[in-house]
Design a protein around this motif. Sequence first.
Motif, PDB file in Angstrom:
ATOM      1  N   VAL A  47       0.853  -1.184   0.000  1.00  0.00           N
ATOM      2  CA  VAL A  47       0.000   0.000   0.000  1.00  0.00           C
ATOM      3  C   VAL A  47       0.888   1.234   0.000  1.00  0.00           C
ATOM      4  CG1 VAL A  47      -1.923  -1.150   1.162  1.00  0.00           C
ATOM      5  CG2 VAL A  47      -0.189   0.021   2.532  1.00  0.00           C
ATOM      6  N   PRO A  48       0.436   2.317  -0.625  1.00  0.00           N
ATOM      7  CA  PRO A  48       1.227   3.546  -0.637  1.00  0.00           C
ATOM      8  C   PRO A  48       0.929   4.420   0.577  1.00  0.00           C
ATOM      9  CG  PRO A  48      -0.676   3.817  -2.063  1.00  0.00           C
ATOM     10  CD  PRO A  48      -0.760   2.421  -1.501  1.00  0.00           C
ATOM     11  N   LEU A  49       1.957   5.117   1.041  1.00  0.00           N
ATOM     12  CA  LEU A  49       1.861   5.989   2.206  1.00  0.00           C
ATOM     13  C   LEU A  49       2.575   7.303   1.924  1.00  0.00           C
ATOM     14  CD1 LEU A  49       3.176   3.488   4.926  1.00  0.00           C
ATOM     15  CD2 LEU A  49       0.767   3.909   4.391  1.00  0.00           C
ATOM     16  N   ALA A  50       2.302   8.276   2.775  1.00  0.00           N
ATOM     17  CA  ALA A  50       3.129   9.475   2.843  1.00  0.00           C
ATOM     18  C   ALA A  50       4.060   9.317   4.036  1.00  0.00           C
ATOM     19  CB  ALA A  50       2.253  10.713   3.008  1.00  0.00           C
ATOM     20  N   TRP A  51       5.363   9.388   3.807  1.00  0.00           N
ATOM     21  CA  TRP A  51       6.330   9.219   4.883  1.00  0.00           C
ATOM     22  C   TRP A  51       7.469  10.198   4.681  1.00  0.00           C
ATOM     23  CZ3 TRP A  51      11.033   5.669   5.006  1.00  0.00           C
ATOM     24  CH2 TRP A  51      11.598   5.645   6.288  1.00  0.00           C
ATOM     25  N   ASP A  52       7.919  10.809   5.797  1.00  0.00           N
ATOM     26  CA  ASP A  52       8.960  11.829   5.726  1.00  0.00           C
ATOM     27  C   ASP A  52      10.372  11.254   5.710  1.00  0.00           C
ATOM     28  OD1 ASP A  52       9.267  10.956   8.329  1.00  0.00           O
ATOM     29  OD2 ASP A  52       8.695  12.857   9.271  1.00  0.00           O
ATOM     30  N   GLY A  53      10.514   9.940   5.760  1.00  0.00           N
ATOM     31  CA  GLY A  53      11.828   9.324   5.711  1.00  0.00           C
ATOM     32  C   GLY A  53      12.509   9.188   7.050  1.00  0.00           C
ATOM     33  N   ASP A  54      11.877   9.677   8.125  1.00  0.00           N
ATOM     34  CA  ASP A  54      12.455   9.584   9.467  1.00  0.00           C
ATOM     35  C   ASP A  54      12.017   8.264  10.098  1.00  0.00           C
ATOM     36  OD1 ASP A  54      13.271   9.812  12.078  1.00  0.00           O
ATOM     37  OD2 ASP A  54      12.261  11.728  12.461  1.00  0.00           O
ATOM     38  N   GLY A 115       7.502   6.085  -8.651  1.00  0.00           N
ATOM     39  CA  GLY A 115       8.031   7.337  -8.128  1.00  0.00           C
ATOM     40  C   GLY A 115       8.211   7.372  -6.629  1.00  0.00           C
ATOM     41  N   CYS A 116       8.223   6.223  -5.970  1.00  0.00           N
ATOM     42  CA  CYS A 116       8.392   6.176  -4.520  1.00  0.00           C
ATOM     43  C   CYS A 116       9.875   6.291  -4.158  1.00  0.00           C
ATOM     44  CB  CYS A 116       7.832   4.869  -3.959  1.00  0.00           C
ATOM     45  SG  CYS A 116       6.036   4.705  -4.166  1.00  0.00           S
ATOM     46  N   HIS A 117      10.167   6.963  -3.042  1.00  0.00           N
ATOM     47  CA  HIS A 117      11.568   7.085  -2.634  1.00  0.00           C
ATOM     48  C   HIS A 117      12.015   5.948  -1.721  1.00  0.00           C
ATOM     49  CE1 HIS A 117      10.215   8.548   1.284  1.00  0.00           C
ATOM     50  NE2 HIS A 117       9.594   9.574   0.724  1.00  0.00           N
ATOM     51  N   ASP A 118      11.040   5.232  -1.134  1.00  0.00           N
ATOM     52  CA  ASP A 118      11.387   4.126  -0.244  1.00  0.00           C
ATOM     53  C   ASP A 118      10.350   3.017  -0.334  1.00  0.00           C
ATOM     54  OD1 ASP A 118      13.777   4.770   1.619  1.00  0.00           O
ATOM     55  OD2 ASP A 118      12.580   6.600   1.734  1.00  0.00           O
ATOM     56  N   LEU A 119      10.811   1.812  -0.067  1.00  0.00           N
ATOM     57  CA  LEU A 119       9.937   0.690   0.233  1.00  0.00           C
ATOM     58  C   LEU A 119      10.206   0.328   1.685  1.00  0.00           C
ATOM     59  CD1 LEU A 119       8.041  -1.750  -0.579  1.00  0.00           C
ATOM     60  CD2 LEU A 119      10.150  -3.013  -1.028  1.00  0.00           C
ATOM     61  N   VAL A 120       9.168   0.355   2.514  1.00  0.00           N
ATOM     62  CA  VAL A 120       9.312  -0.055   3.902  1.00  0.00           C
ATOM     63  C   VAL A 120       8.441  -1.281   4.128  1.00  0.00           C
ATOM     64  CG1 VAL A 120       9.889   2.241   4.757  1.00  0.00           C
ATOM     65  CG2 VAL A 120       7.483   1.537   4.667  1.00  0.00           C
ATOM     66  N   ALA A 121       8.767  -2.041   5.163  1.00  0.00           N
ATOM     67  CA  ALA A 121       8.006  -3.257   5.433  1.00  0.00           C
ATOM     68  C   ALA A 121       8.045  -3.587   6.915  1.00  0.00           C
ATOM     69  CB  ALA A 121       8.570  -4.434   4.637  1.00  0.00           C
ATOM     70  N   PRO A 122       6.883  -3.867   7.532  1.00  0.00           N
ATOM     71  CA  PRO A 122       6.869  -4.441   8.872  1.00  0.00           C
ATOM     72  C   PRO A 122       7.082  -5.952   8.738  1.00  0.00           C
ATOM     73  CG  PRO A 122       4.624  -4.016   8.167  1.00  0.00           C
ATOM     74  CD  PRO A 122       5.525  -3.621   7.027  1.00  0.00           C
ATOM     75  N   VAL A 123       8.325  -6.358   8.736  1.00  0.00           N
ATOM     76  CA  VAL A 123       8.702  -7.728   8.383  1.00  0.00           C
ATOM     77  C   VAL A 123       8.359  -8.698   9.508  1.00  0.00           C
ATOM     78  CG1 VAL A 123      10.657  -9.238   7.848  1.00  0.00           C
ATOM     79  CG2 VAL A 123      10.496  -6.971   6.798  1.00  0.00           C
ATOM     80  N   ARG A 124       7.802  -9.844   9.115  1.00  0.00           N
ATOM     81  CA  ARG A 124       7.492 -10.928  10.049  1.00  0.00           C
ATOM     82  C   ARG A 124       8.628 -11.957   9.943  1.00  0.00           C
ATOM     83  NH1 ARG A 124       4.163 -15.783  11.021  1.00  0.00           N
ATOM     84  NH2 ARG A 124       2.792 -15.275  12.766  1.00  0.00           N
ATOM     85  N   PRO A 125       9.604 -11.927  10.849  1.00  0.00           N
ATOM     86  CA  PRO A 125      10.746 -12.849  10.731  1.00  0.00           C
ATOM     87  C   PRO A 125      10.288 -14.301  10.672  1.00  0.00           C
ATOM     88  CG  PRO A 125      11.205 -11.143  12.345  1.00  0.00           C
ATOM     89  CD  PRO A 125       9.760 -11.016  11.998  1.00  0.00           C
ATOM     90  N   LEU A 226      14.777   3.415  -2.552  1.00  0.00           N
ATOM     91  CA  LEU A 226      14.550   3.249  -3.981  1.00  0.00           C
ATOM     92  C   LEU A 226      15.170   4.379  -4.789  1.00  0.00           C
ATOM     93  CD1 LEU A 226      10.813   2.116  -3.880  1.00  0.00           C
ATOM     94  CD2 LEU A 226      12.880   0.716  -3.755  1.00  0.00           C
ATOM     95  N   THR A 227      15.524   5.447  -4.107  1.00  0.00           N
ATOM     96  CA  THR A 227      16.240   6.552  -4.738  1.00  0.00           C
ATOM     97  C   THR A 227      17.411   6.916  -3.827  1.00  0.00           C
ATOM     98  OG1 THR A 227      14.861   8.223  -3.647  1.00  0.00           O
ATOM     99  CG2 THR A 227      14.165   7.477  -5.832  1.00  0.00           C
ATOM    100  N   ALA A 228      18.384   7.623  -4.366  1.00  0.00           N
ATOM    101  CA  ALA A 228      19.550   8.021  -3.574  1.00  0.00           C
ATOM    102  C   ALA A 228      19.128   8.985  -2.484  1.00  0.00           C
ATOM    103  CB  ALA A 228      20.612   8.659  -4.465  1.00  0.00           C
ATOM    104  N   PRO A 229      19.668   8.854  -1.259  1.00  0.00           N
ATOM    105  CA  PRO A 229      19.326   9.794  -0.194  1.00  0.00           C
ATOM    106  C   PRO A 229      19.808  11.195  -0.550  1.00  0.00           C
ATOM    107  CG  PRO A 229      21.185   8.437   0.464  1.00  0.00           C
ATOM    108  CD  PRO A 229      20.647   7.853  -0.824  1.00  0.00           C
ATOM    109  N   PRO A 230      19.136  12.241  -0.041  1.00  0.00           N
ATOM    110  CA  PRO A 230      19.558  13.598  -0.358  1.00  0.00           C
ATOM    111  C   PRO A 230      20.946  13.902   0.183  1.00  0.00           C
ATOM    112  CG  PRO A 230      17.929  13.585   1.412  1.00  0.00           C
ATOM    113  CD  PRO A 230      17.987  12.197   0.870  1.00  0.00           C
ATOM    114  N   GLN A 231      21.692  14.719  -0.556  1.00  0.00           N
ATOM    115  CA  GLN A 231      23.038  15.115  -0.139  1.00  0.00           C
ATOM    116  C   GLN A 231      22.959  16.441   0.601  1.00  0.00           C
ATOM    117  OE1 GLN A 231      25.796  13.140  -0.621  1.00  0.00           O
ATOM    118  NE2 GLN A 231      24.291  11.652  -1.383  1.00  0.00           N
TER     119      GLN A 231
END
Length: 233
Positions: A47-54, A115-125, A226-231
């Motif tokens: 699912v897509p989200l809005a996330w500030d990267g923090d 166009g997403c800058h990150d893929l995050v996941a609440p991973v189930r080990p 998914l994209t390079a972090p800002p410099q």
Amino acid sequence: MLTMESSWPAYIRPDPTLVHWAFERHARHQLVVLDDDGTVVARAASVPLAWDGDPDTLPDQGWDEALRRCMSDTYSGRELDTLCAMEIAVVPGRTAQNLSVRALEALKDHGRRAGCHDLVAPVRPSLKHAHPQLPMERYARRTRPDGLPEDPWLRVHVRAGGQVLKVCPVSMTISGSLAQWRSWTGLPLDRSGPVEVAGALSPVVVDVERDHAVYIEPNVWVRHRLTAPPQHA
């Protein structure tokens, strides 16, 4: 989304209304891997989200909150700049064919194209269920001599470029009557207290007097850039 045999334990029952809404509204973010005959052998639901990267703003409620944020962010018109993987699953009997890696890489490629800058996941080990009494914080830190995570599914993510960020301690909450839990687990559940249940990552807490049991599942937040972090200058 095309269906396949589920590998989830019977008691893993997220809100069906919210799941249906998210996966239907954002159907383009639901991927499948097909066999030669068209049979679904793996899937990657997101699912897509809005996330500030923090990392600190990723919720402790992991899986459950990701669905709620998806709905809130969608209706609020926020920029949906992050993809959250809700499930990457392989049909039973096909787990030795590297399909989970293919599904993860396909989801990352899809996120980049979206166009997403990150893929995050609440991973189930995948092997945490063998250590239900061990706190997830300690389990997630366990590594092999080569420095990679001891858990196979966390190791797949790290090898694919993922970064283990933190534990989401209440990623999914499942509660129900003792009759429901007995039907899901086949256990008598006739004493109050924590009970180890097959497939559960932590004990299920039983309250006989109130005819109720609750399972709170911890997961681990993992980030794939998914994209390079800002410099910064």
